[in-house]
Design an enzyme around this catalytic site. Sequence first.
Site, PDB file in Angstrom:
ATOM      1  N   SER A 108      12.126  67.260 134.097  1.00 20.21           N
ATOM      2  CA  SER A 108      13.456  66.737 133.800  1.00 20.21           C
ATOM      3  C   SER A 108      14.474  67.051 134.903  1.00 20.21           C
ATOM      4  CB  SER A 108      13.951  67.226 132.439  1.00 20.21           C
ATOM      5  OG  SER A 108      13.618  68.558 132.239  1.00 20.21           O
ATOM      6  N   TYR A 132       9.743  62.556 131.080  1.00 12.71           N
ATOM      7  CA  TYR A 132      10.783  63.595 131.149  1.00 12.71           C
ATOM      8  C   TYR A 132      12.210  63.087 131.004  1.00 12.71           C
ATOM      9  CZ  TYR A 132       7.127  66.864 132.381  1.00 12.71           C
ATOM     10  OH  TYR A 132       6.010  67.659 132.344  1.00 12.71           O
ATOM     11  N   LYS A 151      21.073  84.057 132.515  1.00 11.57           N
ATOM     12  CA  LYS A 151      21.708  83.216 131.478  1.00 11.57           C
ATOM     13  C   LYS A 151      20.669  82.610 130.535  1.00 11.57           C
ATOM     14  CE  LYS A 151      20.638  78.890 132.785  1.00 11.57           C
ATOM     15  NZ  LYS A 151      20.011  77.851 131.947  1.00 11.57           N
ATOM     16  N   THR A 176      24.614  76.676 128.821  1.00 17.01           N
ATOM     17  CA  THR A 176      23.355  76.985 128.141  1.00 17.01           C
ATOM     18  C   THR A 176      23.590  77.474 126.719  1.00 17.01           C
ATOM     19  OG1 THR A 176      22.339  77.531 130.258  1.00 17.01           O
ATOM     20  CG2 THR A 176      21.274  78.424 128.309  1.00 17.01           C
ATOM     21  N   GLU A 189      12.548  78.815 130.575  1.00 19.75           N
ATOM     22  CA  GLU A 189      12.229  79.898 131.515  1.00 19.75           C
ATOM     23  C   GLU A 189      12.437  81.291 130.943  1.00 19.75           C
ATOM     24  OE1 GLU A 189      10.716  79.859 134.275  1.00 19.75           O
ATOM     25  OE2 GLU A 189      11.315  78.217 135.584  1.00 19.75           O
TER      26      GLU A 189
HETATM   27  N1  NAD Z   1      16.139  70.868 132.789  1.00 19.89           N
HETATM   28  C1  NAD Z   1      17.296  71.327 133.181  1.00 19.89           C
HETATM   29  O1  NAD Z   1      18.336  70.949 132.632  1.00 19.89           O
HETATM   30  C2  NAD Z   1      17.378  72.333 134.292  1.00 19.89           C
HETATM   31  C3  NAD Z   1      18.595  72.487 134.959  1.00 19.89           C
HETATM   32  C4  NAD Z   1      18.693  73.415 135.983  1.00 19.89           C
HETATM   33  C5  NAD Z   1      17.598  74.177 136.341  1.00 19.89           C
HETATM   34  N2  NAD Z   1      16.413  73.989 135.683  1.00 19.89           N
HETATM   35  C6  NAD Z   1      15.279  74.795 136.146  1.00 19.89           C
HETATM   36  O2  NAD Z   1      14.360  73.932 136.797  1.00 19.89           O
HETATM   37  C7  NAD Z   1      13.040  74.456 136.681  1.00 19.89           C
HETATM   38  C8  NAD Z   1      12.112  73.352 136.188  1.00 19.89           C
HETATM   39  O3  NAD Z   1      12.600  72.955 134.925  1.00 19.89           O
HETATM   40  P1  NAD Z   1      12.461  71.492 134.348  1.00 19.89           P
HETATM   41  O4  NAD Z   1      13.560  71.357 133.374  1.00 19.89           O
HETATM   42  O5  NAD Z   1      12.350  70.461 135.383  1.00 19.89           O
HETATM   43  O6  NAD Z   1      11.097  71.667 133.568  1.00 19.89           O
HETATM   44  P2  NAD Z   1      10.201  70.546 132.903  1.00 19.89           P
HETATM   45  O7  NAD Z   1       9.398  71.263 131.886  1.00 19.89           O
HETATM   46  O8  NAD Z   1      11.042  69.415 132.473  1.00 19.89           O
HETATM   47  O9  NAD Z   1       9.290  70.055 134.115  1.00 19.89           O
HETATM   48  C9  NAD Z   1       8.428  70.925 134.784  1.00 19.89           C
HETATM   49  C10 NAD Z   1       7.648  70.154 135.832  1.00 19.89           C
HETATM   50  O10 NAD Z   1       6.724  71.046 136.466  1.00 19.89           O
HETATM   51  C11 NAD Z   1       5.415  70.514 136.303  1.00 19.89           C
HETATM   52  N3  NAD Z   1       4.482  71.642 136.173  1.00 19.89           N
HETATM   53  C12 NAD Z   1       4.261  72.431 135.105  1.00 19.89           C
HETATM   54  N4  NAD Z   1       3.324  73.348 135.396  1.00 19.89           N
HETATM   55  C13 NAD Z   1       2.953  73.106 136.671  1.00 19.89           C
HETATM   56  C14 NAD Z   1       2.007  73.682 137.539  1.00 19.89           C
HETATM   57  N5  NAD Z   1       1.268  74.723 137.163  1.00 19.89           N
HETATM   58  N6  NAD Z   1       1.887  73.172 138.776  1.00 19.89           N
HETATM   59  C15 NAD Z   1       2.636  72.127 139.190  1.00 19.89           C
HETATM   60  N7  NAD Z   1       3.533  71.514 138.410  1.00 19.89           N
HETATM   61  C16 NAD Z   1       3.686  72.014 137.170  1.00 19.89           C
HETATM   62  C17 NAD Z   1       5.460  69.632 135.077  1.00 19.89           C
HETATM   63  O11 NAD Z   1       4.421  68.682 135.123  1.00 19.89           O
HETATM   64  C18 NAD Z   1       6.836  69.013 135.264  1.00 19.89           C
HETATM   65  O12 NAD Z   1       6.785  67.964 136.209  1.00 19.89           O
HETATM   66  C19 NAD Z   1      13.156  75.666 135.750  1.00 19.89           C
HETATM   67  O13 NAD Z   1      13.183  76.832 136.520  1.00 19.89           O
HETATM   68  C20 NAD Z   1      14.472  75.461 135.053  1.00 19.89           C
HETATM   69  O14 NAD Z   1      15.071  76.692 134.646  1.00 19.89           O
HETATM   70  C21 NAD Z   1      16.272  73.082 134.690  1.00 19.89           C
HETATM   71  O1  G3P Z   2      17.550  73.777 129.223  1.00 25.41           O
HETATM   72  P1  G3P Z   2      17.737  75.134 129.835  1.00 25.41           P
HETATM   73  O2  G3P Z   2      18.001  76.198 128.815  1.00 25.41           O
HETATM   74  O3  G3P Z   2      16.633  75.470 130.800  1.00 25.41           O
HETATM   75  O4  G3P Z   2      19.086  75.063 130.706  1.00 25.41           O
HETATM   76  C1  G3P Z   2      19.180  74.053 131.665  1.00 25.41           C
HETATM   77  C2  G3P Z   2      20.110  74.415 132.795  1.00 25.41           C
HETATM   78  O5  G3P Z   2      19.697  75.611 133.413  1.00 25.41           O
HETATM   79  C3  G3P Z   2      21.561  74.493 132.412  1.00 25.41           C
HETATM   80  O6  G3P Z   2      22.332  74.664 133.578  1.00 25.41           O
END
Ligand code: NAD
Ligand code: G3P
Length: 333
Positions: free
Chosen positions: A11, A49, A191, A248, A281
């Site tokens: 996502s 996603y 956070k 969050t 996370e």
């Molecule tokens: N979603 C948010 O709003 C958001 C915002 C800011 C920061 N983040 C951070 O971004 C990071 C990723 O979160 P996300 O929301 O994109 O997660 P997600 O679960 O939506 O997506 C994770 C991605 O990683 C892939 N993945 C999972 N395991 C894997 C592996 N072993 N090898 C390779 N690819 C793998 C999945 O297929 C997917 O494409 C986290 O650290 C999260 O804290 C997320």
């Molecule tokens: O969906 P969360 O809890 O991983 O939060 C997403 C972002 O980190 C917010 O900034």
Amino acid sequence: MTKAAVFGNGSWGTAFAMVMADAGCEVSLWGRRPALADTINATRTNPDYLPGVELPRGITATADAAEAAAGADFAVLVVPSQTLRENLAAWAPALGPETVLVSLMKGIELGTAKRMSEVIGEVAGVPAERVAVLTGPNLAREIAARQPAAAVAACVDESVAQRLQAACMTPYFRPYTNTDVVGCELGGAVKNVIGLAVGIANGMGLGDNSKATLITRGLAETTRLGLAMGADPLTFSGLAGLGDLVATCSSPLSRNNTFGTNLGRGMTLQEAVAATKQTAEGVKSCESVLDLGRRHGVDMPITETVVSIVHDGKPPTVALKELMSRSAKPERR
Ligand SMILES: NC(=O)c1ccc[n+]([C@@H]2O[C@H](COP(=O)([O-])OP(=O)(O)OC[C@H]3O[C@@H](n4cnc5c(N)ncnc54)[C@H](O)[C@@H]3O)[C@@H](O)[C@H]2O)c1
Ligand SMILES: O=P(O)(O)OC[C@H](O)CO
């Protein structure tokens, strides 16, 4: 034209690829499943996603890491934190000598208690001046809807932070620069743990005084840890600290907050994991954040409480009673 390779099409990876494309970059979006890359290219959506969101033309999806990395000015890393070390070891040989590696991840590595920028420097063998962090109150769904938000582009080399800022600045996404990489990363990782705590309180039916107390005392323990690690305390009152904590802890879109709510309502860890489709996370990082606190001799009572509920199976009512019966203290020390 600036070229970005985004490694991770979940996502946030997909939403941030949109931001960079909207900012005028040519974006290559890597994901491990060739079928999903094909679907993204054919439909201009990522149904797994970000269903229903149309992706800009500037994004091309691929499952080939070398193809994604070719000629990239920025390699944006956005996979679950605990998988970074293994993934980056495979991607690193394809990265150019000038490519800036950007962490979008908000976790701390289990076992080593390392921040993601430290893991990046170690695995890719690059100096701190080539590692940046992008963080802040950025819930992926809202960014993908192009709702206005700000963020922080951090690097010890301010000129690199400025280049990243320029590469992702759009009419709806406003990154500020910062050179306090440690503070920015801690803000993002801790956070998530406080978001779990607030979610648990929410699931237990507690009200806004309780949640405001957890947010404020959560920020206090984040700042204590930051000070012990040489961060600038002012970072924690900025977007990477308070800003992200508020987003969050107040949003049902937060996976950490929702995960906590499910635990507070009485789900077991296994049930809450099964109910969570995406990466929360804090579930793993609460242990590594506590580890980090202990390594630096910092008291982190809310983090400790979250670990006891999530990993030791302590009932939230018992954990809450223990948290509230700690010895009396001054607010600042
Ligand atoms: N979603 C948010 O709003 C958001 C915002 C800011 C920061 N983040 C951070 O971004 C990071 C990723 O979160 P996300 O929301 O994109 O997660 P997600 O679960 O939506 O997506 C994770 C991605 O990683 C892939 N993945 C999972 N395991 C894997 C592996 N072993 N090898 C390779 N690819 C793998 C999945 O297929 C997917 O494409 C986290 O650290 C999260 O804290 C997320
Ligand atoms: O969906 P969360 O809890 O991983 O939060 C997403 C972002 O980190 C917010 O900034």
